[in-house]
Design an enzyme around this catalytic site. Sequence first.
Site, PDB file in Angstrom:
ATOM      1  N   ARG A 129      -7.008  42.445  40.058  1.00 54.58           N
ATOM      2  CA  ARG A 129      -7.875  43.630  39.392  1.00 54.58           C
ATOM      3  C   ARG A 129      -7.518  44.780  39.867  1.00 54.58           C
ATOM      4  O   ARG A 129      -6.887  45.265  41.197  1.00 54.58           O
ATOM      5  CB  ARG A 129      -9.442  43.596  39.830  1.00 54.58           C
ATOM      6  CG  ARG A 129      -9.872  42.086  39.076  1.00 54.58           C
ATOM      7  CD  ARG A 129     -11.290  41.743  39.444  1.00 54.58           C
ATOM      8  NE  ARG A 129     -12.359  42.519  38.955  1.00 54.58           N
ATOM      9  CZ  ARG A 129     -13.585  42.473  39.251  1.00 54.58           C
ATOM     10  NH1 ARG A 129     -13.904  41.582  39.923  1.00 54.58           N
ATOM     11  NH2 ARG A 129     -14.424  43.223  38.688  1.00 54.58           N
ATOM     12  N   SER A 173     -16.794  51.422  36.564  1.00 51.64           N
ATOM     13  CA  SER A 173     -17.537  52.304  37.119  1.00 51.64           C
ATOM     14  C   SER A 173     -17.451  52.437  38.714  1.00 51.64           C
ATOM     15  O   SER A 173     -18.022  53.305  39.417  1.00 51.64           O
ATOM     16  CB  SER A 173     -19.053  52.275  36.745  1.00 51.64           C
ATOM     17  OG  SER A 173     -19.598  51.061  37.111  1.00 51.64           O
ATOM     18  N   SER A 200     -19.672  51.601  31.768  1.00 48.80           N
ATOM     19  CA  SER A 200     -20.745  51.114  32.641  1.00 48.80           C
ATOM     20  C   SER A 200     -21.698  52.010  33.276  1.00 48.80           C
ATOM     21  O   SER A 200     -21.783  52.394  34.535  1.00 48.80           O
ATOM     22  CB  SER A 200     -19.994  50.235  33.854  1.00 48.80           C
ATOM     23  OG  SER A 200     -19.687  49.163  33.280  1.00 48.80           O
ATOM     24  N   ASP A 317     -22.568  42.733  32.345  1.00 51.24           N
ATOM     25  CA  ASP A 317     -22.588  41.340  33.124  1.00 51.24           C
ATOM     26  C   ASP A 317     -23.590  40.322  32.307  1.00 51.24           C
ATOM     27  O   ASP A 317     -23.805  39.240  32.742  1.00 51.24           O
ATOM     28  CB  ASP A 317     -23.168  41.674  34.551  1.00 51.24           C
ATOM     29  CG  ASP A 317     -22.025  42.367  35.339  1.00 51.24           C
ATOM     30  OD1 ASP A 317     -21.030  42.228  34.877  1.00 51.24           O
ATOM     31  OD2 ASP A 317     -22.354  42.868  36.363  1.00 51.24           O
ATOM     32  N   ARG A 391     -19.656  34.006  35.641  1.00 52.22           N
ATOM     33  CA  ARG A 391     -20.258  34.310  34.234  1.00 52.22           C
ATOM     34  C   ARG A 391     -19.811  33.381  33.133  1.00 52.22           C
ATOM     35  O   ARG A 391     -20.376  32.952  32.221  1.00 52.22           O
ATOM     36  CB  ARG A 391     -20.184  35.578  33.703  1.00 52.22           C
ATOM     37  CG  ARG A 391     -20.848  36.601  34.981  1.00 52.22           C
ATOM     38  CD  ARG A 391     -21.664  37.579  34.653  1.00 52.22           C
ATOM     39  NE  ARG A 391     -22.069  38.368  35.795  1.00 52.22           N
ATOM     40  CZ  ARG A 391     -23.007  38.314  36.778  1.00 52.22           C
ATOM     41  NH1 ARG A 391     -23.875  37.223  36.440  1.00 52.22           N
ATOM     42  NH2 ARG A 391     -23.373  38.937  37.691  1.00 52.22           N
ATOM     43  N   LYS A 417     -20.767  32.892  43.574  1.00 55.81           N
ATOM     44  CA  LYS A 417     -20.469  34.517  43.645  1.00 55.81           C
ATOM     45  C   LYS A 417     -21.568  35.295  43.460  1.00 55.81           C
ATOM     46  O   LYS A 417     -21.753  36.244  44.049  1.00 55.81           O
ATOM     47  CB  LYS A 417     -19.331  34.651  42.777  1.00 55.81           C
ATOM     48  CG  LYS A 417     -19.003  36.143  42.838  1.00 55.81           C
ATOM     49  CD  LYS A 417     -17.722  36.611  41.860  1.00 55.81           C
ATOM     50  CE  LYS A 417     -17.171  38.041  42.190  1.00 55.81           C
ATOM     51  NZ  LYS A 417     -17.869  38.988  41.854  1.00 55.81           N
TER      52      LYS A 417
HETATM   53  O1  S3P Z   1     -21.493  48.718  40.370  1.00 55.38           O
HETATM   54  C1  S3P Z   1     -21.781  47.234  40.425  1.00 55.38           C
HETATM   55  O2  S3P Z   1     -22.510  46.733  41.124  1.00 55.38           O
HETATM   56  C2  S3P Z   1     -21.101  46.610  39.191  1.00 55.38           C
HETATM   57  C3  S3P Z   1     -20.474  47.404  38.119  1.00 55.38           C
HETATM   58  C4  S3P Z   1     -20.026  46.709  37.069  1.00 55.38           C
HETATM   59  O3  S3P Z   1     -18.527  46.698  36.655  1.00 55.38           O
HETATM   60  P1  S3P Z   1     -17.747  47.700  36.138  1.00 55.38           P
HETATM   61  O4  S3P Z   1     -18.203  49.280  36.498  1.00 55.38           O
HETATM   62  O5  S3P Z   1     -16.312  47.502  36.557  1.00 55.38           O
HETATM   63  O6  S3P Z   1     -17.892  47.507  34.439  1.00 55.38           O
HETATM   64  C5  S3P Z   1     -20.338  45.155  36.859  1.00 55.38           C
HETATM   65  O7  S3P Z   1     -19.668  44.623  35.995  1.00 55.38           O
HETATM   66  C6  S3P Z   1     -20.428  44.558  38.110  1.00 55.38           C
HETATM   67  O8  S3P Z   1     -20.707  43.102  38.365  1.00 55.38           O
HETATM   68  C7  S3P Z   1     -21.145  45.130  39.092  1.00 55.38           C
HETATM   69  C1  PEP Z   2     -17.820  41.649  37.527  1.00 59.61           C
HETATM   70  C2  PEP Z   2     -18.806  41.160  38.315  1.00 59.61           C
HETATM   71  O1  PEP Z   2     -18.667  41.529  39.711  1.00 59.61           O
HETATM   72  P1  PEP Z   2     -17.749  42.361  40.464  1.00 59.61           P
HETATM   73  O2  PEP Z   2     -17.140  43.516  39.418  1.00 59.61           O
HETATM   74  O3  PEP Z   2     -18.597  42.916  41.448  1.00 59.61           O
HETATM   75  O4  PEP Z   2     -16.659  41.625  41.240  1.00 59.61           O
HETATM   76  C3  PEP Z   2     -19.894  40.494  37.922  1.00 59.61           C
HETATM   77  O5  PEP Z   2     -20.769  40.233  38.752  1.00 59.61           O
HETATM   78  O6  PEP Z   2     -19.953  39.773  36.727  1.00 59.61           O
END
Ligand code: S3P
Ligand code: PEP
EC number: 2.5.1.19
Length: 441
Positions: A129, A173, A200, A317, A391, A417
Amino acid sequence: MSADGLPETFDVIVHPAAELRGVLRAQPSKNYTTRYLLAAALADGESRVVGVATSEDAGAMLRCLGDWGAGVELVGGDAVIRGFGSGPRAGVTLNPGNAGAVARFLMGVAALTTGTAFVTDYPDSLGRRPQGDLLEALSRLGARVQSRDGMFPLSISGPVRGGVVEVSAERSSQYASALMFLGPLLPDGLELRLTGDIKSHAPLRQTLDTLAAFGVQASASDDLSRISIPGGQAFRAGRVLVPGDYPGSAAILAAAATRPGELRLSNLREHDLQGEREALNVLREMGADLTREGDTVVVRGGRPLHAVTRDGDGFTDAVQALTAAAALADGTTTWENVYTLRLKECDRISDTRRELEALGLTVTETQDSLTVTGTPSLAGGVTADGHGDHRMIMLLTVLGLSAQAPIRITGAHHIRKSYPMFFRHLESLGARFEYPEATRA
Ligand SMILES: O=C(O)C1=C[C@@H](OP(=O)(O)O)[C@@H](O)[C@H](O)C1
Ligand SMILES: C=C(OP(=O)(O)O)C(=O)O
């Protein structure tokens, strides 16, 4: 055996469920748990985070905070944290497991140290990532950063003073949220300029909400493109209560909406900043009989569902849970503006298309959208790849409950997770699973 009573690693065989009926309490929010734990560690003194998540991501945050010098004690369902304030220990190697938000938030705070290294034991998921946007912002602030092409493993070394800094919010985000945890503890604070098409928004507001809960001042423009955090502040230790989890609950609600029966799911407060709260409206728009009684959501399942077209970025999510509902609905559903799904634990656009096609569904994708044509009768009888993504496992499980023949999902232990009790919760509603030895790591 883990706390859920299941083997350490397992596949799951999902049997078709005639109906789902019963009462559940939504698990604690993953995204508030990670935020509250970190904010508690950034405070001087003792905080109590009441009702913390028991997921692997929560565990990863607790482990890393402990490694940085916080006192961490689990008392009943609460975490009691003795914070390190603005002084996490230097020279530590942190391993946030497969937790993206945890990793990014800690990377921001690492600029308070004179050196923190980051490794992951998930090189094929978190290790792929992108972290470059955050590393760039930190380095523009004066931090020394090293990485493998903007990815794990990496290291970050401060100190930094703060000031005005741009950070891209186009891919995640979490980079901006990371800087929001760092800003108050810098001498000059941070004037964040979020660039690109900001994705996000909801988690950014959850971060602002967390700062406020810990007595930290911050202000943001309505569109979140400017976030101003005065420096020289302290996080104030205290007691916070973790709300219920909308993203995981969206999968339970999708399951309940697509099978006959009745579910009462409590602990989902109506006024909540989790964007996945919108999943309730999406399911309603699809035709589900879904009502609210205070903090309890009631679903009377088995009504015919129909397709929708929605911008999915506001409930990122929950898109996979809702994709399961779409796959069982009449018509063609499109989720627009979901490019960031490609950058999660797996590529949640292409990998989802592949798994759904293997189940006989018609699916198309563009760079930033996913389109699924539903079927009234899903044959099942296949093995599907969970892609090591909680997911994806939720999506495939919801489909398995409605298929004609069982579906086997590989590597289903990765559910832990975010939602360790997912299968147990569904079992309490009448679902039946087998947990054979894992055929995928
Ligand atoms: O700030 C957070 O806790 C999260 C932000 C989101 O990610 P992105 O901002 O990468 O979309 C979400 O998908 C992730 O599960 C948790
Ligand atoms: C993408 C997710 O989490 P993270 O980005 O925190 O790994 C999620 O919870 O679906």
